[in-house]
Design an enzyme around this catalytic site. Sequence first.
Site, PDB file in Angstrom:
ATOM      1  N   LYS A  77      28.646  19.755 -18.416  1.00  0.00           N
ATOM      2  CA  LYS A  77      28.313  19.469 -19.825  1.00  0.00           C
ATOM      3  C   LYS A  77      26.931  20.016 -20.149  1.00  0.00           C
ATOM      4  O   LYS A  77      26.070  20.171 -19.267  1.00  0.00           O
ATOM      5  CB  LYS A  77      28.375  17.972 -20.124  1.00  0.00           C
ATOM      6  N   ASP A 104      27.276   9.451 -17.441  1.00  0.00           N
ATOM      7  CA  ASP A 104      27.940  10.671 -17.927  1.00  0.00           C
ATOM      8  C   ASP A 104      29.408  10.763 -17.519  1.00  0.00           C
ATOM      9  O   ASP A 104      30.106  11.681 -17.943  1.00  0.00           O
ATOM     10  CB  ASP A 104      27.229  11.925 -17.375  1.00  0.00           C
TER      11      ASP A 104
HETATM   12  P1  ATP Z   1      22.724  13.297 -13.849  1.00  0.00           P
HETATM   13  O1  ATP Z   1      24.211  13.119 -13.987  1.00  0.00           O
HETATM   14  O2  ATP Z   1      22.032  12.154 -13.179  1.00  0.00           O
HETATM   15  O3  ATP Z   1      22.055  13.854 -15.064  1.00  0.00           O
HETATM   16  P2  ATP Z   1      22.639  15.934 -12.800  1.00  0.00           P
HETATM   17  O4  ATP Z   1      23.707  16.402 -13.708  1.00  0.00           O
HETATM   18  O5  ATP Z   1      21.278  16.495 -12.989  1.00  0.00           O
HETATM   19  O6  ATP Z   1      22.545  14.383 -12.763  1.00  0.00           O
HETATM   20  P3  ATP Z   1      24.256  15.896 -10.405  1.00  0.00           P
HETATM   21  O7  ATP Z   1      24.786  17.207  -9.977  1.00  0.00           O
HETATM   22  O8  ATP Z   1      25.190  14.935 -11.007  1.00  0.00           O
HETATM   23  O9  ATP Z   1      23.013  16.186 -11.317  1.00  0.00           O
HETATM   24  O10 ATP Z   1      23.533  15.256  -9.115  1.00  0.00           O
HETATM   25  C1  ATP Z   1      22.554  14.253  -9.163  1.00  0.00           C
HETATM   26  C2  ATP Z   1      22.444  13.573  -7.792  1.00  0.00           C
HETATM   27  O11 ATP Z   1      23.634  12.818  -7.581  1.00  0.00           O
HETATM   28  C3  ATP Z   1      22.381  14.520  -6.606  1.00  0.00           C
HETATM   29  O12 ATP Z   1      21.077  14.831  -6.261  1.00  0.00           O
HETATM   30  C4  ATP Z   1      23.083  13.746  -5.481  1.00  0.00           C
HETATM   31  O13 ATP Z   1      22.173  13.038  -4.694  1.00  0.00           O
HETATM   32  C5  ATP Z   1      23.958  12.726  -6.188  1.00  0.00           C
HETATM   33  N1  ATP Z   1      25.410  12.985  -6.032  1.00  0.00           N
HETATM   34  C6  ATP Z   1      26.320  12.084  -5.714  1.00  0.00           C
HETATM   35  N2  ATP Z   1      27.555  12.607  -5.701  1.00  0.00           N
HETATM   36  C7  ATP Z   1      27.440  13.899  -6.020  1.00  0.00           C
HETATM   37  C8  ATP Z   1      28.367  14.970  -6.168  1.00  0.00           C
HETATM   38  N3  ATP Z   1      29.680  14.815  -5.981  1.00  0.00           N
HETATM   39  N4  ATP Z   1      27.880  16.176  -6.548  1.00  0.00           N
HETATM   40  C9  ATP Z   1      26.553  16.333  -6.758  1.00  0.00           C
HETATM   41  N5  ATP Z   1      25.633  15.364  -6.601  1.00  0.00           N
HETATM   42  C10 ATP Z   1      26.062  14.149  -6.248  1.00  0.00           C
END
Ligand code: ATP
Length: 306
Positions: A11, A143
């Site tokens: 997103k 999210d």
């Molecule tokens: P947010 O949803 O908090 O805004 P983001 O979109 O920046 O986060 P994500 O890729 O969702 O980032 O990852 C955030 C953190 O979630 C990672 O650093 C990791 O420790 C944790 N995490 C848990 N499960 C997953 C997954 N399946 N893929 C990626 N990260 C994960």
Amino acid sequence: MTAVVARAPAKVNVHLGVGPLRPDGFHELRTVYLAVSLFDSVTAAPGDGLALTVTGEGTGGRGADLVPTDSRNLVWRAAELLAASAGVPAHATLAVDKAIPAAAGLAGGSADAAAALVALDALWGTRASREDLLGLAAQLGSDVPFSLVGGVALGAGRGEQVTPVLSRGRWDWVLGIAGEGLSTPAVYGELDRLRDAGRLPTDWSADAEPVLAALRSGPPSALAAALANDLQAPALALRPALGRALRAATEAGAASALVSGSGPTVAALCRDEQHAQRLAAELAGEGVFRTVRAVHGPVPGARVTR
Ligand code: ATP
């Protein structure tokens, strides 16, 4: 029962208003989510207990520790939650294939959780209703409900209360990931710090109507003028290189560019698909970004593909 494959999109927050800190530790949000054509997939197969493997973005070499492969992974938690709520044993072998960079502000972990919910619902035959899945999704993360719904949606509360929104046409973007992952809590913490110190205004982008109007009928230039993200200033404060990345995108001809969510992804809005392809090629050659992808949205939320 054979394996089930589901995928879910990344997103971009085309509007992200961050209000005051609530007593529960979350900020009140008013956001407009747009699902874009970068997908993670989750394959769920029969198994004994839970087992999880993760391949793709953020899993080999640099940044390999970004994505946990144990019970901290949102996919694992999604499996335990669905099993508990449906009263079935949590038995599955799960394989996540990531195209969405981790910790990039693109909701990659949320996409994986949403894909896991729909894949396991099919594998286990739990026949959860849409409302049930949305409720489980909200427990997994702010999210995750949007990752289920996809398309364009208004997010309220801490982002978990999603209302689908009408949007006409297609929006082309270039996503450029500038540097290593940024921690979402750290960016919110920096926003609070800057507001408390009087270095950022405490009034917030509570009104998403300009973006909603542009999504309903406007050309890309109207959406470009309406994009807003209250987390951009704190993300820039923590990662000054993001300023250069935003400038690189606009100097290369983007209609507008903003930090996606908590960063460090820069989302550059383009006039059309050809423009996005050209801009992606140009930005990939500049060395400001670790990864560059041309994408479009809206696209559907989590669904079983096989
Ligand atoms: P947010 O949803 O908090 O805004 P983001 O979109 O920046 O986060 P994500 O890729 O969702 O980032 O990852 C955030 C953190 O979630 C990672 O650093 C990791 O420790 C944790 N995490 C848990 N499960 C997953 C997954 N399946 N893929 C990626 N990260 C994960």
